[in-house]
Design an enzyme around this catalytic site. Structure first.
Site, PDB file in Angstrom:
ATOM      1  N   ARG A  53      23.675 -24.274 -83.900  1.00 40.22           N
ATOM      2  CA  ARG A  53      24.812 -23.922 -84.749  1.00 40.22           C
ATOM      3  C   ARG A  53      24.525 -22.692 -85.612  1.00 40.22           C
ATOM      4  O   ARG A  53      23.420 -22.526 -86.128  1.00 40.22           O
ATOM      5  CB  ARG A  53      25.185 -25.090 -85.677  1.00 40.22           C
ATOM      6  N   ARG A  90      22.163 -22.726 -91.193  1.00 37.12           N
ATOM      7  CA  ARG A  90      22.034 -23.447 -92.448  1.00 37.12           C
ATOM      8  C   ARG A  90      20.641 -24.068 -92.559  1.00 37.12           C
ATOM      9  O   ARG A  90      20.075 -24.509 -91.560  1.00 37.12           O
ATOM     10  CB  ARG A  90      23.090 -24.562 -92.537  1.00 37.12           C
ATOM     11  N   ARG A 130      18.006 -36.194 -91.291  1.00 37.32           N
ATOM     12  CA  ARG A 130      19.430 -36.514 -91.371  1.00 37.32           C
ATOM     13  C   ARG A 130      19.808 -37.605 -90.375  1.00 37.32           C
ATOM     14  O   ARG A 130      20.577 -38.519 -90.702  1.00 37.32           O
ATOM     15  CB  ARG A 130      20.258 -35.255 -91.106  1.00 37.32           C
TER      16      ARG A 130
END
Length: 218
Positions: A129, A162, A173
């Site tokens: 991403r 990010r 996560r």
């Protein structure tokens, strides 16, 4: 019928993509705790400084901070016509607090859409991403690359990864999701508001399935 929606699923399942398409179609506020925290970090607020330490490690921001920011947002007038919660709740404590506050506001959740996806695909999606630093437009190095490498098609801004999309933070996560968030599916199933959508399908098909669920809300 007002549709008050929670969008659930593991990191990388496609919640952000589906959320953007749903709010465009139904014209309801998109309430993303991740976006709210990132805005606070960018602005350099005390909330942002607190959240940054947790998010960089891939850890969850403490419940009391997250619940507070969601309470303030749901009380705003535009949420009276429906809303889409993305990234909240992530723990049973948050879910119980959300039920209490939405009941007090008479804005109870009446649909939870859970996007299923396997872990191998999640890792592939998240590690690739990229996001525009200026306008926030999403990209993927393989699935949705920009026309010019590292440059946003929409505004010409630079693309970046990010801090919480790196492999180490991703593993943290995912562990939080499986330990803390996935059990919420049973919580919402018991409330008869949970529906599952296959996140391995194409974006258009996922949107169509989600739209059908929204149309069935009584």
């Amino acid at each position: 019928m007002k549709t008050n929606i929670i969008l659930m699923g593991p990191p990388g399942a496609g919640k952000g993509t589906l959320a953007k398409r749903l709010i465009s179609k139904y014209h309801i506020p998109h309430i993303s705790t991740g976006d709210m925290f990132r805005d606070a970090i960018k602005a350099g607020t005390e909330l942002g400084k607190t959240a940054k330490d947790y998010m960089t490690r891939g850890d969850l921001v403490p419940d009391e901070v997250t619940i507070g920011i969601v309470r303030e947002r749901l009380a705003q007038d535009d949420c009276g016509h429906g809303y889409l919660l993305d990234g909240f709740p992530r723990t049973l404590k948050q879910a119980e607090a959300l039920k209490e506050l939405t009941t007090s506001l008479k804005r109870e959740v009446n649909l939870v859409i859970n996007i299923d996806a396997n872990q191998a695909e999640l890792i592939k999606r998240i590690s690739g991403r990229r996001v525009c630093k200026n306008c926030g437009a999403p990209y993927h190095v393989t699935n949705m690359p920009p026309k010019k490498e590292g440059i946003c098609d929409q505004c010409g801004g630079p693309l970046f990864q990010r801090p919480d999309d790196n492999e180490a933070a991703l593993k943290v996560r995912l562990s939080h999701y499986y330990a803390d968030t996935k059990p919420l599916l049973n919580y919402y199933e018991a409330m008869h508001v949970l529906s599952n959508v296959n996140g391995m399908l194409g974006a258009d098909e996922v949107l169509n399935l989600a739209s059908k669920l929204i149309g069935e809300v009584k």
